[in-house]
Design a protein around this motif. Structure first.
Motif, mmCIF file in Angstrom:
data_model
loop_
_atom_site.group_PDB
_atom_site.id
_atom_site.type_symbol
_atom_site.label_atom_id
_atom_site.label_comp_id
_atom_site.label_asym_id
_atom_site.label_seq_id
_atom_site.Cartn_x
_atom_site.Cartn_y
_atom_site.Cartn_z
ATOM 1 N N LEU A 1 0.836 -1.186 0.000
ATOM 2 C CA LEU A 1 0.000 0.000 0.000
ATOM 3 C C LEU A 1 0.878 1.245 0.000
ATOM 4 O O LEU A 1 1.946 1.257 0.603
ATOM 5 N N THR A 2 0.390 2.288 -0.657
ATOM 6 C CA THR A 2 1.032 3.589 -0.565
ATOM 7 C C THR A 2 -0.014 4.603 -0.135
ATOM 8 O O THR A 2 -1.213 4.423 -0.397
ATOM 9 N N TYR A 3 0.435 5.647 0.540
ATOM 10 C CA TYR A 3 -0.464 6.657 1.080
ATOM 11 C C TYR A 3 -0.130 8.026 0.490
ATOM 12 O O TYR A 3 1.034 8.365 0.314
ATOM 13 N N ALA A 4 -1.180 8.789 0.223
ATOM 14 C CA ALA A 4 -1.031 10.171 -0.237
ATOM 15 C C ALA A 4 -2.219 10.944 0.318
ATOM 16 O O ALA A 4 -3.201 10.352 0.792
ATOM 17 N N TRP A 5 -2.144 12.257 0.268
ATOM 18 C CA TRP A 5 -3.229 13.114 0.742
ATOM 19 C C TRP A 5 -3.569 14.146 -0.319
ATOM 20 O O TRP A 5 -2.670 14.747 -0.921
ATOM 21 N N ILE A 6 -4.868 14.328 -0.551
ATOM 22 C CA ILE A 6 -5.359 15.368 -1.450
ATOM 23 C C ILE A 6 -5.674 16.585 -0.599
ATOM 24 O O ILE A 6 -6.270 16.470 0.471
ATOM 25 N N PHE A 7 -5.276 17.757 -1.078
ATOM 26 C CA PHE A 7 -5.591 19.013 -0.401
ATOM 27 C C PHE A 7 -6.710 19.696 -1.171
ATOM 28 O O PHE A 7 -6.543 20.064 -2.328
ATOM 29 N N ASN A 8 -7.863 19.840 -0.532
ATOM 30 C CA ASN A 8 -9.084 20.435 -1.078
ATOM 31 C C ASN A 8 -9.679 19.598 -2.207
ATOM 32 O O ASN A 8 -10.653 18.920 -2.005
ATOM 33 N N GLU A 9 -9.134 19.638 -3.410
ATOM 34 C CA GLU A 9 -9.736 18.906 -4.524
ATOM 35 C C GLU A 9 -8.681 18.171 -5.332
ATOM 36 O O GLU A 9 -7.550 18.625 -5.455
ATOM 37 N N ASN B 1 -3.389 0.448 -3.646
ATOM 38 C CA ASN B 1 -2.838 -0.900 -3.653
ATOM 39 C C ASN B 1 -1.957 -0.986 -4.888
ATOM 40 O O ASN B 1 -2.455 -0.938 -6.017
ATOM 41 N N THR B 2 -0.641 -1.086 -4.697
ATOM 42 C CA THR B 2 0.280 -1.050 -5.830
ATOM 43 C C THR B 2 0.239 -2.330 -6.662
ATOM 44 O O THR B 2 0.699 -2.324 -7.804
ATOM 45 N N VAL B 3 -0.316 -3.409 -6.128
ATOM 46 C CA VAL B 3 -0.416 -4.662 -6.886
ATOM 47 C C VAL B 3 -1.566 -4.576 -7.884
ATOM 48 O O VAL B 3 -1.422 -4.886 -9.059
ATOM 49 N N THR B 4 -2.729 -4.121 -7.403
ATOM 50 C CA THR B 4 -3.911 -4.049 -8.271
ATOM 51 C C THR B 4 -4.095 -2.661 -8.880
ATOM 52 O O THR B 4 -4.960 -2.465 -9.720
ATOM 53 N N SER C 1 -5.453 -0.195 -7.520
ATOM 54 C CA SER C 1 -6.757 0.365 -7.154
ATOM 55 C C SER C 1 -6.576 1.352 -6.013
ATOM 56 O O SER C 1 -5.655 1.243 -5.206
ATOM 57 N N ARG C 2 -7.474 2.345 -5.974
ATOM 58 C CA ARG C 2 -7.399 3.402 -4.969
ATOM 59 C C ARG C 2 -8.682 3.469 -4.153
ATOM 60 O O ARG C 2 -9.761 3.235 -4.674
ATOM 61 N N VAL C 3 -8.502 3.848 -2.899
ATOM 62 C CA VAL C 3 -9.638 4.111 -2.018
ATOM 63 C C VAL C 3 -9.405 5.468 -1.380
ATOM 64 O O VAL C 3 -8.297 5.757 -0.916
ATOM 65 N N LEU C 4 -10.440 6.303 -1.372
ATOM 66 C CA LEU C 4 -10.351 7.624 -0.754
ATOM 67 C C LEU C 4 -11.126 7.631 0.546
ATOM 68 O O LEU C 4 -12.237 7.103 0.622
ATOM 69 N N GLY C 5 -10.536 8.222 1.572
ATOM 70 C CA GLY C 5 -11.220 8.399 2.840
ATOM 71 C C GLY C 5 -12.114 9.629 2.769
ATOM 72 O O GLY C 5 -12.136 10.345 1.766
ATOM 73 N N PRO C 6 -12.840 9.893 3.851
ATOM 74 C CA PRO C 6 -13.677 11.094 3.888
ATOM 75 C C PRO C 6 -12.808 12.340 4.068
ATOM 76 O O PRO C 6 -11.727 12.266 4.657
ATOM 77 N N PRO C 7 -13.250 13.487 3.548
ATOM 78 C CA PRO C 7 -12.486 14.719 3.759
ATOM 79 C C PRO C 7 -12.442 15.092 5.237
ATOM 80 O O PRO C 7 -13.434 14.942 5.952
ATOM 81 N N THR C 8 -11.283 15.552 5.683
ATOM 82 C CA THR C 8 -11.103 16.009 7.056
ATOM 83 C C THR C 8 -10.720 17.480 7.013
ATOM 84 O O THR C 8 -9.690 17.829 6.435
ATOM 85 N N PRO C 9 -11.549 18.361 7.596
ATOM 86 C CA PRO C 9 -11.226 19.783 7.547
ATOM 87 C C PRO C 9 -10.146 20.165 8.559
ATOM 88 O O PRO C 9 -10.114 19.655 9.670
ATOM 89 N N LEU C 10 -9.250 21.047 8.137
ATOM 90 C CA LEU C 10 -8.289 21.653 9.041
ATOM 91 C C LEU C 10 -8.679 23.124 9.146
ATOM 92 O O LEU C 10 -8.769 23.821 8.144
ATOM 93 N N VAL C 11 -8.963 23.556 10.361
ATOM 94 C CA VAL C 11 -9.344 24.950 10.597
ATOM 95 C C VAL C 11 -8.398 25.542 11.643
ATOM 96 O O VAL C 11 -7.896 24.833 12.503
ATOM 97 N N LEU C 12 -8.155 26.831 11.541
ATOM 98 C CA LEU C 12 -7.335 27.512 12.537
ATOM 99 C C LEU C 12 -8.235 28.088 13.608
ATOM 100 O O LEU C 12 -9.288 28.663 13.305
#
Length: 102
Positions: free
Chosen positions: A1-9, A48-51, A53-64
């Motif tokens: 598995l590899t992990y990445a994060w999308i910022f906003n869109e 999943n680097t073998v297949t 395929s990607r799965v996205l989690g729910p958006p998590t807001p960061l607020v100051l």
């Protein structure tokens, strides 16, 4: 598995630099010294680097917080090293260690 994060869109991914780090061990996103430009929604992407395929989690807001109060917690070192780290000669080994606290 590899992990990445999308910022906003999609396709704006979080780029690792001296303030941002994505752990490939846990998938956690770490941001040091949060700035106004960091405010937004973060979505975890697990691939999943073998297949391929990607799965996205729910958006998590960061607020100051605008009350100027920082959360306080005791200083600690986050280390999750295995007893031994086997590696092939000539390869790069990356060990993750985080210092947290105020």
């Amino acid at each position: 598995l590899t992990y990445a994060w999308i910022f906003n869109e999609y396709p704006t991914f979080v780029h690792q630099d001296n303030r941002r780090f994505v752990s490939q061990e846990t998938g956690n996103l770490y941001i040091a010294k949060v700035e106004t430009s960091d405010v937004g929604n973060y979505t975890c992407v697990v691939t999943n680097t073998v297949t391929n395929s990607r799965v996205l989690g729910p958006p998590t807001p960061l607020v100051l917080r605008n009350d100027g109060v920082m959360g306080e917690y005791e200083p600690k070192i986050e280390v999750q090293f295995p007893e031994t780290v086997p590696s092939a000669k000539g390869t790069t080994v990356k060990l993750e260690c985080f210092a947290l606290g105020k």
